[in-house]
Design a protein around this motif. Structure first.
Motif, PDB file in Angstrom:
ATOM      1  N   MET A   1     -13.097  -0.515   5.273  1.00 22.55           N
ATOM      2  CA  MET A   1     -13.677  -1.709   5.903  1.00 22.55           C
ATOM      3  C   MET A   1     -14.395  -1.351   7.199  1.00 22.55           C
ATOM      4  O   MET A   1     -15.502  -1.844   7.459  1.00 22.55           O
TER       5      MET A   1
ATOM      6  N   ASP B   1       0.837  -1.208   0.000  1.00 29.29           N
ATOM      7  CA  ASP B   1       0.000   0.000   0.000  1.00 29.29           C
ATOM      8  C   ASP B   1       0.870   1.256   0.000  1.00 29.29           C
ATOM      9  O   ASP B   1       1.881   1.295   0.703  1.00 29.29           O
TER      10      ASP B   1
ATOM     11  N   ASP C   1      -7.467   2.529   8.868  1.00 28.09           N
ATOM     12  CA  ASP C   1      -8.122   1.681   7.868  1.00 28.09           C
ATOM     13  C   ASP C   1      -8.985   2.571   6.971  1.00 28.09           C
ATOM     14  O   ASP C   1      -9.720   3.412   7.455  1.00 28.09           O
TER      15      ASP C   1
HETATM   16  P1  AHG Z   1      -6.169   0.157   4.600  1.00 27.55           P
HETATM   17  O1  AHG Z   1      -6.597   1.563   4.308  1.00 27.55           O
HETATM   18  O2  AHG Z   1      -5.942  -0.098   6.087  1.00 27.55           O
HETATM   19  O3  AHG Z   1      -4.998  -0.277   3.752  1.00 27.55           O
HETATM   20  O4  AHG Z   1      -7.398  -0.798   4.261  1.00 27.55           O
HETATM   21  C1  AHG Z   1      -8.034  -0.633   3.039  1.00 27.55           C
HETATM   22  C2  AHG Z   1      -8.926  -1.809   2.807  1.00 27.55           C
HETATM   23  C3  AHG Z   1     -10.249  -1.733   3.570  1.00 27.55           C
HETATM   24  O5  AHG Z   1     -10.373  -0.593   4.352  1.00 27.55           O
HETATM   25  C4  AHG Z   1     -11.299  -1.704   2.485  1.00 27.55           C
HETATM   26  O6  AHG Z   1     -12.348  -2.604   2.764  1.00 27.55           O
HETATM   27  C5  AHG Z   1     -10.558  -2.157   1.245  1.00 27.55           C
HETATM   28  O7  AHG Z   1      -9.200  -1.841   1.445  1.00 27.55           O
HETATM   29  C6  AHG Z   1     -11.067  -1.454   0.042  1.00 27.55           C
HETATM   30  O8  AHG Z   1     -10.344  -1.989  -1.051  1.00 27.55           O
HETATM   31  P2  AHG Z   1     -10.775  -1.564  -2.544  1.00 27.55           P
HETATM   32  O9  AHG Z   1     -10.462  -0.094  -2.642  1.00 27.55           O
HETATM   33  O10 AHG Z   1      -9.929  -2.443  -3.412  1.00 27.55           O
HETATM   34  O11 AHG Z   1     -12.251  -1.862  -2.661  1.00 27.55           O
END
Ligand code: AHG
Ligand code: MN
Ligand code: MN
Ligand code: MN
Length: 339
Positions: A251, A70, A122
């Motif tokens: 999420m 990420d 998150d």
């Molecule tokens: P984080 O920001 O902690 O890396 O988590 C991101 C996750 C979660 O929050 C969410 O459900 C998912 O990534 C969304 O992914 P997409 O953008 O691929 O749908």
């Protein structure tokens, strides 16, 4: 409002924790209560930082990437620093897994009794757009043969002793389980206290909402494509109405809505993410624990219970389907028939 409508006997999180400690059969030493108080301090500090982010130019990218690839936002890095410092200061944490730390952090606290896994921010890809984000935490109690290394966290989901998330939305909410139900709290910024607002939360048994990133549809296996197609276009012989779609992309926000309204949230594996995108230790495990404790279910693409899984590496990922019991059962029935 008239005097009698003011609640003069509010239950703060601190009071709730102490009352739970007194009620717990084990001769609680207060360690757990102290750790939960360090956690709530971290949530308050991160909440305050997020709400000032635009004013102090904290939006945007930090310019690095993390262990799962990420791109790190400035607030990812800041949230991580706040959280690591709060856990170190608690003196009660031996090992710490963070999404933003490639390696396991080991604190030199030999008397510590806990292992903590954390997703400091998150939903950070949304944060510049002002969408609700949160912090997700899972807690394990060290076993007697703990050596202060990865074996303290590479354990089955059922060994978690607590899970919680803070959601920084219109209000700052905290959902917590220690294995006997879920309790929800709302931050009163004047008092600086989390106040009990959802005692013994139970999620609806069913609700026609599905929450998934449809942009991945072309990469899903056929049974998964067919499952969502049926939710959207129920066959004539099924006298069911189409489900409504809600996807926030954080999420924490999607799970919070699912806990309160019911429905189904899913992040299936796909050709791009063979093991799913969400990380087991600090996203799938804690959310699965909370959803099960609120009366729901959490499984992976193959229908295996999330809490029965065990990670091999601290940033392992898993596909996940979670939500109201009847809605998850629809998926289980669908793959049961598919297999
Ligand atoms: P984080 O920001 O902690 O890396 O988590 C991101 C996750 C979660 O929050 C969410 O459900 C998912 O990534 C969304 O992914 P997409 O953008 O691929 O749908
Ligand atoms: Mn991330
Ligand atoms: Mn996350
Ligand atoms: Mn994150």
């Amino acid at each position: 409002d008239s005097a009698e409508s003011i609640d003069t006997d509010i239950i703060t999180l601190s009071r709730f924790i102490l009352e739970s400690q007194r009620a717990s059969a084990k001769n609680a030493t207060g360690e757990f209560s102290l750790l939960l108080n360090s956690l709530q301090f971290a949530f308050k500090f991160i909440s305050q930082t997020i709400r000032r982010a635009e004013l102090v130019n904290l939006i945007g990218l930090a310019g690095a990437s993390n262990a799962t690839g990420d791109q790190q936002k400035k607030l990812d890095v800041l949230g991580d620093e706040i959280f690591v410092n709060a856990m170190r200061a608690s003196g009660n944490v031996r090992v710490l897994v963070s999404e933003e730390q490639e390696e396991l952090i080991v604190f030199p606290h030999n008397a510590a009794a806990y292992a903590v896994c954390c997703d400091p921010i998150d939903g950070s890809s949304n944060i510049d757009a002002g969408v609700s984000v949160g912090t997700i935490v899972s807690l394990f109690r060290l076993t007697s043969d703990s050596r202060g290394n990865a074996s303290d966290v590479l354990r089955g989901g059922r060994e978690m002793v607590a899970a919680c998330y803070a959601m920084y939305g219109a209000s700052t909410h905290l959902m917590l389980t220690t294995g006997s139900g879920v309790n929800g709290f709302t931050l009163d910024t004047n008092l600086g206290e989390f106040i009990l607002t959802y005692p013994d939360l139970r999620m609806p048994i069913e609700h026609p909402i599905y929450s998934v990133n449809e942009g991945n549809s072309v990469y899903w296996d056929a049974p998964i494509q067919e499952f969502f197609q049926r939710l959207k276009m129920p066959p004539a012989d099924e006298n069911s109405k189409p489900y409504s779609s809600r996807y926030i992309g954080s999420m924490v926000a999607d799970v919070h809505r699912t806990l309160l309204y019911g429905g189904l949230f899913a992040y299936p594996s796909d050709r791009k993410n063979k093991h799913g995108k969400l990380r087991l230790l600090y996203e799938a495990f804690p959310m699965a624990f909370l959803v099960e404790q609120a009366g729901g279910k959490a499984v992976n693409d193959r229908g295996e219970r999330i809490l029965d899984l065990t990670p091999e590496h601290i940033h392992d990922k898993s596909s996940i389907w979670l939500g109201s019991r009847a809605d998850v059962d629809k998926y289980l029935k669908h793959i049961g028939s598919a297999n």
